[in-house]
Structures are given as structure tokens and as C-alpha cells.
Design an enzyme around this catalytic site. Sequence first.
Site, PDB file in Angstrom:
ATOM      1  N   LYS A  60       0.866  -1.178   0.000  1.00  0.00           N
ATOM      2  CA  LYS A  60       0.000   0.000   0.000  1.00  0.00           C
ATOM      3  C   LYS A  60       0.900   1.223   0.000  1.00  0.00           C
ATOM      4  O   LYS A  60       1.644   1.468   0.955  1.00  0.00           O
ATOM      5  CB  LYS A  60      -0.923  -0.001   1.221  1.00  0.00           C
ATOM      6  CG  LYS A  60      -1.899   1.168   1.249  1.00  0.00           C
ATOM      7  CD  LYS A  60      -2.812   1.071   2.461  1.00  0.00           C
ATOM      8  CE  LYS A  60      -3.813   2.218   2.512  1.00  0.00           C
ATOM      9  NZ  LYS A  60      -4.678   2.143   3.708  1.00  0.00           N
ATOM     10  N   LYS A  65      -2.156  -1.809  -3.694  1.00  0.00           N
ATOM     11  CA  LYS A  65      -3.020  -0.628  -3.665  1.00  0.00           C
ATOM     12  C   LYS A  65      -2.146   0.615  -3.709  1.00  0.00           C
ATOM     13  O   LYS A  65      -1.235   0.729  -2.879  1.00  0.00           O
ATOM     14  CB  LYS A  65      -3.859  -0.651  -2.379  1.00  0.00           C
ATOM     15  CG  LYS A  65      -4.795   0.535  -2.191  1.00  0.00           C
ATOM     16  CD  LYS A  65      -5.588   0.397  -0.882  1.00  0.00           C
ATOM     17  CE  LYS A  65      -6.571   1.540  -0.715  1.00  0.00           C
ATOM     18  NZ  LYS A  65      -7.342   1.430   0.538  1.00  0.00           N
TER      19      LYS A  65
END
Length: 330
Positions: free
Chosen positions: A203, A255
Site C-alpha cells: 500500500k 493498492k
Amino acid sequence: MTTYGSFPGSRPRRLRTTPVMRRMVAETRLHPADFILPAFVREGVSEPVPIQAMPGVVQHTRDSLKKAALEAVEAGVSGIMLFGVPEESKKDALGTPGTDPEGILQVAIRDVRAEVGDELLVMSDLCLDETTDHGHCGVLDAEGRVDNDATLERYAEMAQVQADAGAHVVGPSGMMDGQIGVVRDALDQIGRQDVAVLAYTAKYASVFFGPFREAVGSSLKGDRKTYQQDPANLRESMRELALDLEEGADMVMVKPAGPYLDVLARVADAVDVPVAAYQISGEYSMVEAAAEKGWIDRDRAIFETLTGIKRAGARNILTYWATEAARKLR
């Protein structure tokens, strides 16, 4: 005299001649079951609240969230990832609404499970950023830094209350060191070996999260660069991947999706667990904004971006277009 040997003998264009031919030889196919719908539910509202930075997306009421979940089931979507937005007055330094059984996220999990049962995977965001008055994903120390290990204790509590509320899958997203192992242990301690853990493995501290701040009513001042990954790094993601798998992750995720397709491809090539990718708010909003101005064909852009994410290796895609795209595929 014509010299025929000057023409190409191999003609890949033969396999592009008609829509049926292109469909038959397509190497990547989207399916409604690929999709997971991220959804926001806001405490204390009587009507859905439009998110200005994400046209077409809303902060749901409890009732409208149940309706959205049913629509996802009917479209063939596999899951719904829930984010809770508590009343501002309930936020505090520890993110208490995140561990309160009556906190908005836990209430929403129960609502959706009661509505759809096991027909839709109910997935819950396991992070403190929506519930803290400082907007960070963890507990702060005396100097205002995110305290990794104190945060892990909060994540363990969150995992247990989310599982008790009925989550099929929890998604630790705060990028704390050791979070997957702590969450797995916390679930196992209460006999919830059946609850899966979707690790937010890679992320990144991305500018494309911008519209999401509005979506969750973020109180953040500053940034999250001390715990989310540097966009310059790829090998670091592979280290995070190894750690998450060692700690017991059932699924892993990259992500954002679009700007990090190279990371997604490396992760997908390296593992034998399901790999997800999250097409985040900024990716969504850019397409919607360009389409609204007539600069891009909206439907083609949606499906091209989703196809690119799947082609790079994602088994599942979290996308705000999940239900719409699933309906059109069907």
C-alpha cells in the site's frame, strides 16, 4: 511482374478481423466474480450523502447500504468491502468506534450479513484512520509519531469485534509491521479460524488517495509516509509480501492498482495465494472527470482499466464500478 515474397508471411491482424474473432482469442477476460465493491456507510444520516470528489459514489445510510449489497449480489459481484464513517464527536485518539461493538462499521457488518447472508463476502476495513481524531492509521506516541506496537493491540481488538459482527474477511490496511500475524492470532484466539485475512501487502503513500479522504471524512493532518510505502520502491513490496505470507495472510493486495501494475505483476508471479488490486478513488475520479468533460469514452475507459489490472495478475479487483461493470458483463 508482382513480387509476392515482399509481403509479410505472418499476419497477426487476421486474429483481429471481427468482434467474434477478437472475443475468441482474448487472453484476458473479466467476470462479475472478479469484483469487490468498496462501500462507505456514515453514521447519523437519513439520506445517502454524495461524495463530491467521486461522482456517483455516496456515503450510505444503513438502509441504502443494504440495498447496495443486494444489488451487488444480483449482479454477481463476489464481495463488498465496508468502511465506516462515525460521527465526528465520537472520534478520539484511540479510534474507539473501531472497537465498539456498536460502532458504525460493526453495525453495518451485521446489517449486511443479515441482508445477504453468505451470498456476498462481507469484508471489513481493519484500520483506525476513519475513527481517530488525528486521522492516522494508528495510535500516536507522546511525540506524535504512529506507535507501531500499540497500534497492533488496537488492530487485534478490531479483528475480534469485526469477526463477532459477522465479517467473512478482514482487511488490515494500516501497513503496521507485524499486523497480519497479530490479526491472525487474535482471530484464532476467539475460535474464528474461518475468518480470512486479506493483507494490504503493498500500500503506497499515493496522491491518488485524495478523494478517499472526503469519502471517509478523514481528520488527517500531514501524511502517512512513515508507514505507507514509498512509490519509488518495488523490492520493498516483495519483502512485505514474504512477511505477510509468513504471518498467515490468506490473500494479498496491491493498492493503488493502475500506477503500480508492475508491482502487481511481480507479486502475482511470486505467490500461489489469490492476489487482489484496489482501483482507488483517484483512479476512479480521473476517468469520471474526463468522461464528464467529453474527453474520454467512459465505458471503454472503465473496461480498459479493469482489463489492464486483471492482465497484470489480479484475481480480484476492488473497484467503485464493481456492480455497474458486473451488470454490463452479464
